[in-house]
Design an enzyme around this catalytic site. Structure first.
Site, PDB file in Angstrom:
ATOM      1  N   TYR A 159      41.385  48.744  44.989  1.00  0.00           N
ATOM      2  CA  TYR A 159      42.064  49.740  44.172  1.00  0.00           C
ATOM      3  C   TYR A 159      41.114  50.188  43.073  1.00  0.00           C
ATOM      4  CZ  TYR A 159      45.493  51.843  40.982  1.00  0.00           C
ATOM      5  OH  TYR A 159      46.191  52.704  40.154  1.00  0.00           O
ATOM      6  N   ASP A 254      33.195  48.367  40.572  1.00  0.00           N
ATOM      7  CA  ASP A 254      34.412  48.510  39.780  1.00  0.00           C
ATOM      8  C   ASP A 254      34.778  47.121  39.258  1.00  0.00           C
ATOM      9  OD1 ASP A 254      36.890  48.785  38.682  1.00  0.00           O
ATOM     10  OD2 ASP A 254      37.718  50.005  40.316  1.00  0.00           O
ATOM     11  N   LYS A 282      40.645  47.239  31.177  1.00  0.00           N
ATOM     12  CA  LYS A 282      41.439  46.025  30.948  1.00  0.00           C
ATOM     13  C   LYS A 282      40.931  45.143  29.803  1.00  0.00           C
ATOM     14  CE  LYS A 282      43.822  46.541  35.219  1.00  0.00           C
ATOM     15  NZ  LYS A 282      43.527  46.787  36.604  1.00  0.00           N
TER      16      LYS A 282
HETATM   17  C1  LIG Z   1      43.491  48.334  37.052  1.00  0.00           C
HETATM   18  C2  LIG Z   1      42.337  48.813  37.849  1.00  0.00           C
HETATM   19  C3  LIG Z   1      41.889  50.134  37.793  1.00  0.00           C
HETATM   20  C4  LIG Z   1      42.641  51.197  37.064  1.00  0.00           C
HETATM   21  O1  LIG Z   1      42.707  50.963  35.706  1.00  0.00           O
HETATM   22  P1  LIG Z   1      43.884  51.695  34.846  1.00  0.00           P
HETATM   23  O2  LIG Z   1      43.557  51.318  33.442  1.00  0.00           O
HETATM   24  O3  LIG Z   1      45.173  51.110  35.365  1.00  0.00           O
HETATM   25  O4  LIG Z   1      43.775  53.131  35.105  1.00  0.00           O
HETATM   26  C5  LIG Z   1      40.734  50.470  38.447  1.00  0.00           C
HETATM   27  N1  LIG Z   1      40.056  49.554  39.153  1.00  0.00           N
HETATM   28  C6  LIG Z   1      40.457  48.271  39.246  1.00  0.00           C
HETATM   29  C7  LIG Z   1      39.626  47.296  40.017  1.00  0.00           C
HETATM   30  C8  LIG Z   1      41.620  47.862  38.621  1.00  0.00           C
HETATM   31  O5  LIG Z   1      42.049  46.614  38.773  1.00  0.00           O
END
Ligand SMILES: *Cc1c(COP(=O)(O)O)cnc(C)c1O
Length: 444
Positions: A159, A254, A282
């Site tokens: 994701y 990511d 995060k």
């Molecule tokens: C949570 C998440 C996102 C998106 O971040 P948001 O702050 O919710 O937009 C992107 N990549 C990864 C791996 C994530 O866990």
């Protein structure tokens, strides 16, 4: 909807409050689609009423009736220090007294950027944004602008937020076709995102072969944590680097979940790899909205105003979020919070592995550092296909039991449990007992 009344079983005397919570849930559903501002919060996958949260502190979270739960959602990752850490609260209070947003650079933005750079040497320059989604969206535009190529490879089950080009999944049949995973995504957009299989280097090779010279970047969660926790096989990421760079494409890590969690310097420090671009989010905001993307200087200098790739944000580098981020990262350093959360997770996993030994044909625990998922399936879980073979009915039953016994975990089989440095031995011992009993109940 399943009756969820005994969720608050410790508060049976508070029937009035309980009906107030139900009323709020109904009101939420009238004014917000699904009653929520992000889909997983609706508890649809477990057929239950959602929780309404009142407050949280340390390892604990409290619902509308003040029922206490040991929290393993931890806001889906940001709260590595636990909730409402005093140092972060104080930093936010102090920052807010000096104004909320200026539309100009502040000293603290440089402080946070340098803190990130110190732990992520691959991030020579960075931009702060407002979410992980925005970080990824910007990183992809930058990769396309820098390479002059259009296509992106992502992995099934990873994701990367909800920007259009990332809401794409493998089509049925041939691996070469990808289709939108959401309504509202144009065919053109989905065609430019190619989908490979996690831990399957040949699936990536095939995509490079079939799209020779057209791939700008490969984006990956170096530890997948959004299909439940799935670890990269030994050597997989290294092969991916060689393949990607051999094809003159960029590699984007990511690390929105893994950054400052699996190691201070993220998965790239753990696996000793230097991606071209990294996305963060995060933890770097400690629970306030933030994101960042950064990488090699010559790539980052493709951004406007010095380069041709446009990227901007009214609230980017917001002083309150930045203050929370600095306080969080410093506290993580001071407390050695990464190690503490890791130890907590190891204790939990080791004990659960022993306690649940007789269910080893039904359950697999994947874990790394302070992330873990209890999968209702036997054996290796290595990719999205394996994850899809989990027994979600068993999970649903399991979840219904543990939330009633005071554990707050994500209401979905496809999420991680997040440990923090605030989880105490008592929390963990209680968790081991509850989970063990719950699994026994699921299978008897
Ligand atoms: C949570 C998440 C996102 C998106 O971040 P948001 O702050 O919710 O937009 C992107 N990549 C990864 C791996 C994530 O866990």
């Amino acid at each position: 909807m399943t009756n969820n009344n005994n969720r608050n079983k410790n508060n049976n005397e508070n029937n009035i409050e309980k009906s107030e919570e139900s009323l709020l849930i109904r009101q939420a559903a009238e004014i917000m689609p699904g009653g929520v501002n992000s889909p997983v919060r609706a508890f649809r996958a477990v057929d239950m009423e959602p929780v309404i949260i009142k407050r949280a502190s340390g390892s604990k979270i409290y619902d509308y009736n003040n029922t206490e739960y040991i929290d393993y959602v931890m806001s889906y990752g940001p709260m590595l220090l636990g909730h409402a850490d005093k140092r972060v609260v104080d930093a936010v209070k102090k920052a807010s007294e000096n104004g909320f947003s200026f539309g100009a650079t502040t000293e603290n933005e440089i402080v946070l950027a340098k803190l990130i750079n110190r732990h992520f040497p691959s991030i020579e320059m960075l931009r702060l944004v407002n979410s992980g989604t925005e970080a990824v969206m910007s990183a992809i535009r930058l990769a396309r602008g820098y390479t002059g190529k259009e296509k992106i490879i992502k992995f099934e089950g990873c994701y990367h937020g909800h920007s259009d080009s990332m809401l794409v999944k493998a089509g049925s049949g041939a691996l070469t076709t990808s289709v939108p995973s959401s309504a509202g995504i144009t065919k053109c957009t989905s065609e430019d995102t190619l989908v490979a299989s996690y831990n399957d280097i040949d699936s990536v090779k095939n995509l490079f072969l079939k799209n020779n010279g057209r791939i700008a970047a490969v984006i990956i969660e170096p530890v997948a944590a959004n299909m439940g926790v799935v670890l990269p096989d030994e050597g997989f990421l290294k092969s991916l680097f060689e393949l990607t760079h051999g094809n003159n494409a960029l590699i984007i890590f990511d690390e929105v979940i893994t950054g400052f969690r699996v190691s201070m310097g993220g998965a790239q420090e753990l696996f000793e790899l230097k991606p071209d671009i990294t996305c963060l989010g995060k933890i770097i905001g400690g629970g306030l909205p933030i994101g960042a993307f950064g990488g090699k200087k010559d790539i980052m200098e493709y951004l406007s105003p010095i380069g041709p790739v446009y990227q901007a944000g009214t609230l980017s580098g917001n002083p309150i979020c930045v203050a929370a981020g600095i306080a969080t990262l410093k506290a993580i350093e001071d407390d050695d919070a990464v190690s503490k959360a890791n130890e907590a997770a190891r204790y939990l996993v080791n004990n659960l592995t022993v306690e649940l030994k007789k269910f080893q044909d039904n359950i697999t625990i994947n874990s790394i550092s302070s992330l873990l998922t209890i999968f209702f399936k036997k054996g290796n879980i290595n990719n999205f296909h394996d994850v899809m073979e989990t027994n979600t009915e068993q999970f649903k039953k399991f979840f219904g039991i543990i939330i009633n016994k005071g554990l707050f975990t994500a209401p979905s089989q496809y999420e991680a449990m997040f440990l923090s440095s605030a989880h105490s031995k008592d929390d963990l011992d209680q968790t081991i007992i509850v989970i063990t009993k719950a699994v026994e109940q699921v299978f008897n």
